[in-house]
Motif scaffolding. Structure first.
Motif, PDB file in Angstrom:
ATOM      1  N   ALA A 197       0.713  -1.289  -0.148  1.00  0.00           N
ATOM      2  CA  ALA A 197       0.087  -0.009  -0.277  1.00  0.00           C
ATOM      3  C   ALA A 197       0.852   1.098   0.167  1.00  0.00           C
ATOM      4  CB  ALA A 197      -0.731  -0.121   1.238  1.00  0.00           C
ATOM      5  N   ARG A 198       0.547   2.085  -0.663  1.00  0.00           N
ATOM      6  CA  ARG A 198       1.179   3.610  -0.920  1.00  0.00           C
ATOM      7  C   ARG A 198       0.278   4.731  -0.634  1.00  0.00           C
ATOM      8  NH1 ARG A 198       4.520   3.986  -6.375  1.00  0.00           N
ATOM      9  NH2 ARG A 198       5.696   2.713  -5.076  1.00  0.00           N
ATOM     10  N   VAL A 199       1.138   5.784  -0.095  1.00  0.00           N
ATOM     11  CA  VAL A 199       0.589   7.203   0.211  1.00  0.00           C
ATOM     12  C   VAL A 199       1.466   8.024  -0.018  1.00  0.00           C
ATOM     13  CG1 VAL A 199       1.099   7.081   2.671  1.00  0.00           C
ATOM     14  CG2 VAL A 199      -1.078   8.497   1.800  1.00  0.00           C
ATOM     15  N   HIS A 200       1.234   9.188  -0.557  1.00  0.00           N
ATOM     16  CA  HIS A 200       1.954  10.480  -0.915  1.00  0.00           C
ATOM     17  C   HIS A 200       1.716  11.397   0.203  1.00  0.00           C
ATOM     18  CE1 HIS A 200       4.179   8.929  -4.372  1.00  0.00           C
ATOM     19  NE2 HIS A 200       2.861   8.152  -4.611  1.00  0.00           N
ATOM     20  N   TYR A 201       2.846  12.014   0.701  1.00  0.00           N
ATOM     21  CA  TYR A 201       2.645  13.225   1.674  1.00  0.00           C
ATOM     22  C   TYR A 201       3.452  14.317   1.005  1.00  0.00           C
ATOM     23  CZ  TYR A 201       0.345  10.254   5.011  1.00  0.00           C
ATOM     24  OH  TYR A 201      -0.423   9.026   5.621  1.00  0.00           O
ATOM     25  N   GLU A 202       3.173  15.740   1.209  1.00  0.00           N
ATOM     26  CA  GLU A 202       3.707  16.911   1.012  1.00  0.00           C
ATOM     27  C   GLU A 202       3.766  17.446   2.370  1.00  0.00           C
ATOM     28  OE1 GLU A 202       3.226  19.232  -2.602  1.00  0.00           O
ATOM     29  OE2 GLU A 202       2.104  17.456  -3.163  1.00  0.00           O
ATOM     30  N   GLY A 203       5.162  18.212   2.553  1.00  0.00           N
ATOM     31  CA  GLY A 203       5.109  19.003   3.675  1.00  0.00           C
ATOM     32  C   GLY A 203       6.172  19.959   3.476  1.00  0.00           C
ATOM     33  N   GLY A 204       5.804  21.460   3.446  1.00  0.00           N
ATOM     34  CA  GLY A 204       6.943  22.291   3.102  1.00  0.00           C
ATOM     35  C   GLY A 204       7.394  22.026   1.736  1.00  0.00           C
ATOM     36  N   ARG A 205       8.521  22.000   1.618  1.00  0.00           N
ATOM     37  CA  ARG A 205       9.096  21.603   0.272  1.00  0.00           C
ATOM     38  C   ARG A 205       9.584  20.100   0.008  1.00  0.00           C
ATOM     39  NH1 ARG A 205      13.568  25.902  -1.389  1.00  0.00           N
ATOM     40  NH2 ARG A 205      13.074  24.787  -3.311  1.00  0.00           N
ATOM     41  N   ASP A 206       9.119  19.385   0.929  1.00  0.00           N
ATOM     42  CA  ASP A 206       9.494  17.803   0.953  1.00  0.00           C
ATOM     43  C   ASP A 206       8.370  17.181   0.460  1.00  0.00           C
ATOM     44  OD1 ASP A 206      12.021  18.286   2.098  1.00  0.00           O
ATOM     45  OD2 ASP A 206      11.312  18.246   3.912  1.00  0.00           O
ATOM     46  N   ARG A 207       8.545  16.197  -0.393  1.00  0.00           N
ATOM     47  CA  ARG A 207       7.591  15.338  -0.853  1.00  0.00           C
ATOM     48  C   ARG A 207       8.028  13.750  -0.384  1.00  0.00           C
ATOM     49  NH1 ARG A 207       5.903  17.048  -6.678  1.00  0.00           N
ATOM     50  NH2 ARG A 207       4.079  15.557  -6.391  1.00  0.00           N
ATOM     51  N   PHE A 208       7.244  12.881   0.068  1.00  0.00           N
ATOM     52  CA  PHE A 208       7.515  11.442   0.246  1.00  0.00           C
ATOM     53  C   PHE A 208       6.395  10.624  -0.001  1.00  0.00           C
ATOM     54  CE2 PHE A 208       9.416  14.139   3.744  1.00  0.00           C
ATOM     55  CZ  PHE A 208      10.595  13.578   3.912  1.00  0.00           C
ATOM     56  N   ALA A 209       6.972   9.494  -0.497  1.00  0.00           N
ATOM     57  CA  ALA A 209       6.114   8.307  -0.730  1.00  0.00           C
ATOM     58  C   ALA A 209       6.353   7.372   0.460  1.00  0.00           C
ATOM     59  CB  ALA A 209       6.309   7.507  -1.996  1.00  0.00           C
ATOM     60  N   VAL A 210       5.177   6.674   0.997  1.00  0.00           N
ATOM     61  CA  VAL A 210       5.483   5.885   2.048  1.00  0.00           C
ATOM     62  C   VAL A 210       4.863   4.334   1.469  1.00  0.00           C
ATOM     63  CG1 VAL A 210       4.778   5.336   4.448  1.00  0.00           C
ATOM     64  CG2 VAL A 210       5.035   7.667   3.738  1.00  0.00           C
ATOM     65  N   GLU A 211       5.504   3.377   1.641  1.00  0.00           N
ATOM     66  CA  GLU A 211       4.968   2.159   1.368  1.00  0.00           C
ATOM     67  C   GLU A 211       4.987   1.225   2.433  1.00  0.00           C
ATOM     68  OE1 GLU A 211       6.838   2.261  -3.350  1.00  0.00           O
ATOM     69  OE2 GLU A 211       7.928   1.299  -1.704  1.00  0.00           O
ATOM     70  N   PHE A 212       3.929   0.266   2.541  1.00  0.00           N
ATOM     71  CA  PHE A 212       3.860  -0.643   3.532  1.00  0.00           C
ATOM     72  C   PHE A 212       3.673  -1.948   2.821  1.00  0.00           C
ATOM     73  CE2 PHE A 212       1.014  -3.778   5.610  1.00  0.00           C
ATOM     74  CZ  PHE A 212       1.554  -4.117   6.691  1.00  0.00           C
ATOM     75  N   TYR A 213       4.354  -2.843   3.101  1.00  0.00           N
ATOM     76  CA  TYR A 213       4.622  -4.087   2.499  1.00  0.00           C
ATOM     77  C   TYR A 213       3.891  -5.047   3.373  1.00  0.00           C
ATOM     78  CZ  TYR A 213       7.352  -2.037  -1.308  1.00  0.00           C
ATOM     79  OH  TYR A 213       7.701  -1.297  -2.076  1.00  0.00           O
ATOM     80  N   ALA A 214       2.885  -5.824   3.098  1.00  0.00           N
ATOM     81  CA  ALA A 214       2.202  -6.755   4.057  1.00  0.00           C
ATOM     82  C   ALA A 214       2.883  -8.086   4.281  1.00  0.00           C
ATOM     83  CB  ALA A 214       0.563  -7.317   3.090  1.00  0.00           C
ATOM     84  N   GLU A 215       3.501  -8.523   3.293  1.00  0.00           N
ATOM     85  CA  GLU A 215       4.153  -9.811   3.453  1.00  0.00           C
ATOM     86  C   GLU A 215       5.452  -9.600   4.440  1.00  0.00           C
ATOM     87  OE1 GLU A 215       5.571 -11.922  -0.225  1.00  0.00           O
ATOM     88  OE2 GLU A 215       3.806 -11.497  -1.222  1.00  0.00           O
ATOM     89  N   THR A 216       6.118  -8.627   4.566  1.00  0.00           N
ATOM     90  CA  THR A 216       7.307  -8.517   5.598  1.00  0.00           C
ATOM     91  C   THR A 216       6.870  -7.449   6.654  1.00  0.00           C
ATOM     92  OG1 THR A 216       8.104  -6.762   4.147  1.00  0.00           O
ATOM     93  CG2 THR A 216       8.814  -9.045   3.852  1.00  0.00           C
ATOM     94  N   ASP A 217       5.780  -6.908   6.432  1.00  0.00           N
ATOM     95  CA  ASP A 217       5.330  -5.804   7.682  1.00  0.00           C
ATOM     96  C   ASP A 217       6.386  -4.868   7.701  1.00  0.00           C
ATOM     97  OD1 ASP A 217       3.033  -6.745   8.305  1.00  0.00           O
ATOM     98  OD2 ASP A 217       3.579  -8.090   9.956  1.00  0.00           O
ATOM     99  N   HIS A 218       6.838  -4.174   6.787  1.00  0.00           N
ATOM    100  CA  HIS A 218       7.755  -3.196   6.601  1.00  0.00           C
ATOM    101  C   HIS A 218       7.375  -1.932   6.024  1.00  0.00           C
ATOM    102  CE1 HIS A 218      10.863  -6.443   7.537  1.00  0.00           C
ATOM    103  NE2 HIS A 218      11.483  -5.192   7.992  1.00  0.00           N
ATOM    104  N   VAL A 219       7.802  -0.648   6.551  1.00  0.00           N
ATOM    105  CA  VAL A 219       7.443   0.546   5.933  1.00  0.00           C
ATOM    106  C   VAL A 219       8.645   0.781   5.611  1.00  0.00           C
ATOM    107  CG1 VAL A 219       6.496   2.900   6.599  1.00  0.00           C
ATOM    108  CG2 VAL A 219       5.606   1.167   7.677  1.00  0.00           C
TER     109      VAL A 219
END
Length: 92
Positions: free
Chosen positions: A21-43
């Motif tokens: 699962a993926r989500v995008h966030y913006e804050g100030g001048r920074d942009r991030f993509a965050v990914e959660f992997y179900a098989e390994t429970d990692h972000v």
């Protein structure tokens, strides 16, 4: 779709991409993509090029370089989806 992914997709901004699962966030001048992997429970966190940096590419970001408010938001989203929020802190 795996249940943890389906649960995250119900949170604001998240979308399913296979086993992740993926989500995008913006804050100030920074942009991030965050990914959660179900098989390994990692972000994973990625920096995403801004509109001014059209030639840039996404790059992994060490957890310590991610702003605390974003990390808290991700943990809250995981918790709301019934996923242990501690997985956000797991190292690869």
């Amino acid at each position: 779709m795996r249940e943890p992914i389906a649960a995250l997709v119900r949170q604001e901004g998240w979308r399913a991409e296979g086993a992740a699962a993926r989500v995008h966030y913006e804050g100030g001048r920074d942009r991030f993509a965050v990914e959660f992997y179900a098989e390994t429970d990692h972000v994973l966190y990625w920096s995403v090029p801004t509109d001014e940096d059209e030639g840039g590419t996404a790059a992994p970001v060490p957890r310590d370089d991610v702003p605390d408010p974003l990390r808290r938001r991700v943990r809250d989203d995981l918790d709301e989806a019934g996923i242990d929020p501690a997985v956000e802190r797991r190292d690869l």
